[in-house]
Design a protein around this motif. Structure first.
Motif, PDB file in Angstrom:
ATOM      1  N   ALA A  59      -2.369   4.189   6.870  1.00 26.42           N
ATOM      2  CA  ALA A  59      -3.425   2.948   7.641  1.00 26.42           C
ATOM      3  C   ALA A  59      -4.705   2.912   6.577  1.00 26.42           C
ATOM      4  N   ASP A  60      -5.283   4.126   6.291  1.00 22.37           N
ATOM      5  CA  ASP A  60      -6.377   4.142   5.322  1.00 22.37           C
ATOM      6  C   ASP A  60      -6.352   3.456   4.192  1.00 22.37           C
ATOM      7  N   GLN A  61      -5.087   3.590   3.558  1.00 21.51           N
ATOM      8  CA  GLN A  61      -4.959   2.867   2.226  1.00 21.51           C
ATOM      9  C   GLN A  61      -4.633   1.276   2.325  1.00 21.51           C
ATOM     10  N   ALA A  62      -4.185   1.021   3.393  1.00 24.70           N
ATOM     11  CA  ALA A  62      -4.207  -0.374   3.798  1.00 24.70           C
ATOM     12  C   ALA A  62      -5.549  -1.038   3.956  1.00 24.70           C
ATOM     13  N   MET A  63      -6.337  -0.316   4.779  1.00 23.30           N
ATOM     14  CA  MET A  63      -7.587  -0.842   4.942  1.00 23.30           C
ATOM     15  C   MET A  63      -8.445  -1.000   3.769  1.00 23.30           C
ATOM     16  N   GLN A  64      -8.219  -0.049   2.822  1.00 25.46           N
ATOM     17  CA  GLN A  64      -9.049   0.163   1.578  1.00 25.46           C
ATOM     18  C   GLN A  64      -8.691  -1.096   0.570  1.00 25.46           C
ATOM     19  N   PHE A  65      -7.328  -1.446   0.698  1.00 25.92           N
ATOM     20  CA  PHE A  65      -6.742  -2.367  -0.064  1.00 25.92           C
ATOM     21  C   PHE A  65      -7.340  -3.644   0.376  1.00 25.92           C
ATOM     22  N   ILE A  66      -7.484  -3.941   1.742  1.00 26.12           N
ATOM     23  CA  ILE A  66      -7.890  -5.162   2.336  1.00 26.12           C
ATOM     24  C   ILE A  66      -9.346  -5.225   1.963  1.00 26.12           C
ATOM     25  N   ASP A  67     -10.075  -4.181   2.127  1.00 28.52           N
ATOM     26  CA  ASP A  67     -11.450  -4.342   1.779  1.00 28.52           C
ATOM     27  C   ASP A  67     -11.795  -4.735   0.270  1.00 28.52           C
ATOM     28  N   HIS A  68     -10.881  -4.227  -0.484  1.00 27.47           N
ATOM     29  CA  HIS A  68     -11.004  -4.187  -2.212  1.00 27.47           C
ATOM     30  C   HIS A  68     -10.614  -5.681  -2.409  1.00 27.47           C
ATOM     31  N   VAL A  69      -9.657  -6.356  -1.996  1.00 28.28           N
ATOM     32  CA  VAL A  69      -9.151  -7.672  -2.585  1.00 28.28           C
ATOM     33  C   VAL A  69      -9.869  -8.827  -1.410  1.00 28.28           C
ATOM     34  N   SER A  70     -10.404  -8.760  -0.548  1.00 29.84           N
ATOM     35  CA  SER A  70     -10.595  -9.689   0.337  1.00 29.84           C
ATOM     36  C   SER A  70     -12.021 -10.244  -0.390  1.00 29.84           C
ATOM     37  N   ASP A  71     -12.090 -11.614  -0.474  1.00 28.44           N
ATOM     38  CA  ASP A  71     -13.127 -12.310  -1.039  1.00 28.44           C
ATOM     39  C   ASP A  71     -14.199 -12.941  -0.022  1.00 28.44           C
ATOM     40  N   PRO A  72     -15.494 -12.388   0.169  1.00 35.26           N
ATOM     41  CA  PRO A  72     -16.310 -12.785   0.926  1.00 35.26           C
ATOM     42  C   PRO A  72     -16.835 -14.490   0.819  1.00 35.26           C
ATOM     43  N   ASN A  73     -16.538 -15.068  -0.338  1.00 36.08           N
ATOM     44  CA  ASN A  73     -16.746 -16.323  -0.552  1.00 36.08           C
ATOM     45  C   ASN A  73     -15.613 -17.486   0.116  1.00 36.08           C
ATOM     46  N   ALA A  74     -14.380 -16.612   0.363  1.00 31.59           N
ATOM     47  CA  ALA A  74     -13.239 -17.425   0.948  1.00 31.59           C
ATOM     48  C   ALA A  74     -13.464 -17.890   2.240  1.00 31.59           C
TER      49      ALA A  74
END
Length: 193
Positions: free
Chosen positions: A30-45
């Motif tokens: 689950a930690d890997q999932a959350m790190q990936f989500i944080d890494h690829v999410s675009d705050p401008n989207a």
């Protein structure tokens, strides 16, 4: 048989002037999932919606879209493609045309599904963890038998009497392994699940 992704997969689709960028990756925690989500999410989207699944564990998030119109359809896409140990993030840039509840469900679920369909998949093989202890003179024979049965040797600890071994093997080969080890050790070694 469940599958996971061989590597990161991306897809971009335009639906009624909104741009949907899908990023999917293999995960084991689950930690890997959350790190990936944080890494690829675009705050401008406009929205960064996501879902992940590891065995019976799963989570999803609509990130401001109406309830169950984004995260749930992404999770359904993961399950629909028979995937496991996968995280999918769908980044939406609003194009000015509202899609409605049904349109959002189709857009998020459909784009996630299309991304997973084009991904290179790896079959997940379920293995049972086992442990046993054998004498030094038995170990080379047992080690060869483990290789023949495609068992994974996860750990070996050597002590004064022999070797303590942790392995993982597919369920269909378990009975054959138990018989082999029993024959080699004359019934002395008991495999612990």
């Amino acid at each position: 048989m469940p599958y996971t992704l061989a590597n990161l997969t991306e897809l971009t689709e335009e639906i009624k002037k909104s741009r949907f960028i899908v990023k999917a990756a293999p995960i084991t925690t689950a930690d890997q999932a959350m790190q990936f989500i944080d890494h690829v999410s675009d705050p401008n989207a406009t929205h960064n919606c996501w879902a992940w699944k590891i065995g019976q564990q799963y989570r999803f998030n609509d990130d401001g879209e109406p309830t169950s119109t984004a995260g749930r359809p992404i999770l359904s896409a993961i399950e629909g493609q028979d995937c496991d140990q996968v995280v999918v993030v769908v980044i939406r840039y609003f194009g000015g045309i509202k899609l409605g509840t049904g349109g959002l469900i189709r857009a998020y679920g459909g784009s996630a599904s299309h991304c997973l369909q084009q991904a290179e998949l790896i079959e997940l093989i379920t293995r049972i963890p086992l442990q046993f202890h054998c004498y030094y003179n038995e170990w080379p024979i047992i080690e060869n038998r483990l290789k023949e049965l495609d068992a994974i040797i996860e750990n070996q600890e050597f002590d004064a009497e022999g070797v303590k071994v942790d392995i993982a093997i597919t369920k269909d080969k378990l009975q054959h392994l138990q018989k082999s080890i029993s024959d080699i050790t004359r019934g002395r070694v008991v495999i612990e699940l």
